[in-house]
Design a protein around this motif. Structure first.
Motif, PDB file in Angstrom:
ATOM      1  N   UNK A 167       8.150  -5.754  30.028  1.00  0.00           N
ATOM      2  CA  UNK A 167       6.887  -5.237  30.770  1.00  0.00           C
ATOM      3  C   UNK A 167       6.310  -3.998  29.964  1.00  0.00           C
ATOM      4  N   UNK A 168       7.102  -3.173  29.653  1.00  0.00           N
ATOM      5  CA  UNK A 168       6.664  -2.147  29.016  1.00  0.00           C
ATOM      6  C   UNK A 168       6.119  -2.285  27.824  1.00  0.00           C
ATOM      7  N   UNK A 169       6.701  -3.198  26.910  1.00  0.00           N
ATOM      8  CA  UNK A 169       6.156  -3.635  25.902  1.00  0.00           C
ATOM      9  C   UNK A 169       5.010  -4.488  25.778  1.00  0.00           C
ATOM     10  N   UNK A 170       4.824  -5.117  26.757  1.00  0.00           N
ATOM     11  CA  UNK A 170       3.659  -5.778  27.152  1.00  0.00           C
ATOM     12  C   UNK A 170       2.459  -4.766  27.342  1.00  0.00           C
ATOM     13  N   UNK A 171       2.767  -3.824  28.191  1.00  0.00           N
ATOM     14  CA  UNK A 171       1.872  -2.905  28.529  1.00  0.00           C
ATOM     15  C   UNK A 171       1.318  -2.087  27.356  1.00  0.00           C
ATOM     16  N   UNK A 202      -4.272  -2.776  22.345  1.00  0.00           N
ATOM     17  CA  UNK A 202      -5.298  -3.861  22.102  1.00  0.00           C
ATOM     18  C   UNK A 202      -6.871  -3.392  22.726  1.00  0.00           C
ATOM     19  N   UNK A 203      -6.523  -2.463  23.671  1.00  0.00           N
ATOM     20  CA  UNK A 203      -7.633  -1.787  24.333  1.00  0.00           C
ATOM     21  C   UNK A 203      -8.254  -0.946  23.489  1.00  0.00           C
ATOM     22  N   UNK A 204      -7.300  -0.095  22.892  1.00  0.00           N
ATOM     23  CA  UNK A 204      -7.844   0.877  21.818  1.00  0.00           C
ATOM     24  C   UNK A 204      -8.333   0.378  20.673  1.00  0.00           C
ATOM     25  N   UNK A 205      -7.986  -0.795  20.369  1.00  0.00           N
ATOM     26  CA  UNK A 205      -8.355  -1.588  18.925  1.00  0.00           C
ATOM     27  C   UNK A 205      -9.707  -2.254  19.431  1.00  0.00           C
ATOM     28  N   UNK A 206      -9.843  -2.640  20.664  1.00  0.00           N
ATOM     29  CA  UNK A 206     -11.392  -3.169  21.163  1.00  0.00           C
ATOM     30  C   UNK A 206     -12.377  -2.010  21.300  1.00  0.00           C
ATOM     31  N   UNK A 207     -11.873  -0.963  21.614  1.00  0.00           N
ATOM     32  CA  UNK A 207     -12.746   0.303  21.725  1.00  0.00           C
ATOM     33  C   UNK A 207     -13.339   0.722  20.439  1.00  0.00           C
ATOM     34  N   UNK A 208     -12.194   0.715  19.512  1.00  0.00           N
ATOM     35  CA  UNK A 208     -12.766   1.187  18.170  1.00  0.00           C
ATOM     36  C   UNK A 208     -13.463   0.107  17.532  1.00  0.00           C
ATOM     37  N   UNK A 209     -13.237  -1.213  17.945  1.00  0.00           N
ATOM     38  CA  UNK A 209     -14.133  -2.285  17.210  1.00  0.00           C
ATOM     39  C   UNK A 209     -15.430  -2.079  18.058  1.00  0.00           C
ATOM     40  N   UNK A 210     -15.780  -2.021  19.281  1.00  0.00           N
ATOM     41  CA  UNK A 210     -17.032  -1.800  19.779  1.00  0.00           C
ATOM     42  C   UNK A 210     -17.709  -0.476  19.071  1.00  0.00           C
TER      43      UNK A 210
END
Length: 289
Positions: free
Chosen positions: A27-31, A37-45
């Motif tokens: 669960x920790x790894x998934x989090x 991925x959220x940071x990557x999405x923000x960077x991509x945005x």
């Protein structure tokens, strides 16, 4: 030991605890993965936003080879080119200033708007709107305006289209347009907008001018057509002058011929008068004899 209300041995209990730890780790790894991925999405945005802004600037530029010639996305606060709140169009302009020492330190060069492709002997039209800067240390300075271009070997050339003299700018804060043409060399491959406040006794440290709406475009066909038209006009003017000169000579010759005719007519009349007198004398002599 009881697990979920069921009595179990120590071995079974240990296995359950290990599974629970594994699940917690997963669960920790998934989090962490989701966070990354959220940071990557923000960077991509952010990258997409920057790309969109760049595309909008390119679209707004139209035929202008200078990206953001109106300085709407320019935010520098240090160096020889800084943003300024006054403007000819849009919401801001830029202040170009000499940061080098007076009569020392070489030229203060400025390149702006990115590099663009060039072709052999291309002619570029260069336009700049400029305004008096009350904070300039002198109004007797000047700047060269033109193109910096390179050939395949990476050699640089800096032809000027004109000189922008600060003294030509009115202190009433009105903007003035300066424009001219530059022709690059036969081996030119790329270029960029260029200005320089040269090392000169009149170009004091702190000399500055406000700039806006820089515009550079290809003008090869129009420039060559105008030169052809000027050459044709010059040839016609020369021909007209030659014809006028010849006409003047013909008129002078006609006048001389007219004068000669009059002189001939006068001489002819005199001869006739003499002939008449001689004939009269002949008649008188014949009568006397």
């Amino acid at each position: 030991e009881f697990v979920n209300g069921i009595m179990m041995g120590l071995g079974a209990a240990g296995g359950v605890m290990m599974k629970a730890d594994a699940n917690a780790s997963a669960i920790t790894t998934l989090q962490n993965t989701v966070t990354k991925q959220g940071n990557d999405i923000s960077s991509t945005s952010s990258s997409l936003t920057a790309l969109s802004n760049s595309l909008n600037q390119l679209k707004a530029s139209g035929p202008n080879l200078v990206i953001d010639g109106s300085f709407e996305s320019f935010t520098a606060t240090s160096g020889n080119l800084i943003t300024d709140g006054s403007h000819h169009s849009g919401s801001r302009s830029a202040k170009f200033r000499r940061t080098a020492a007076t009569n020392a330190g070489g030229n203060n060069d400025l390149n702006y708007g990115g590099w663009f492709d060039l072709r052999s002997n291309q002619v570029l039209y260069i336009e700049v709107w400029a305004r008096y800067d009350a904070n300039s240390t002198t109004q007797q300075a000047y700047a060269n305006v033109g193109i910096q271009w390179q050939n395949p070997a990476g050699n640089n050339f800096w032809p000027s289209a004109y000189q922008l003299h600060f003294s030509e700018l009115s202190s009433d804060n009105t903007w003035k347009k300066f424009s001219g043409y530059v022709q690059v060399g036969a081996d030119a491959t790329k270029g960029t907008f260029w200005m320089a406040i040269p090392q000169n006794a009149s170009n004091l440290n702190g000399a500055s001018v406000l700039l806006d709406d820089i515009f550079v475009c290809d003008a090869t066909d129009g420039y060559n057509a105008q030169n052809t038209a000027n050459a044709a006009s010059s040839a016609v003017s020369s021909l007209t002058s030659t014809v006028s000169s010849l006409d003047g000579k013909v008129t002078a010759q006609a006048s001389q011929l007219s004068s000669l005719t009059s002189s001939y007519n006068s001489q002819s009349a005199t001869i006739k008068q003499l002939q008449t007198t001689v004939a009269s004398k002949d008649d008188t002599s014949a009568t006397w004899m």
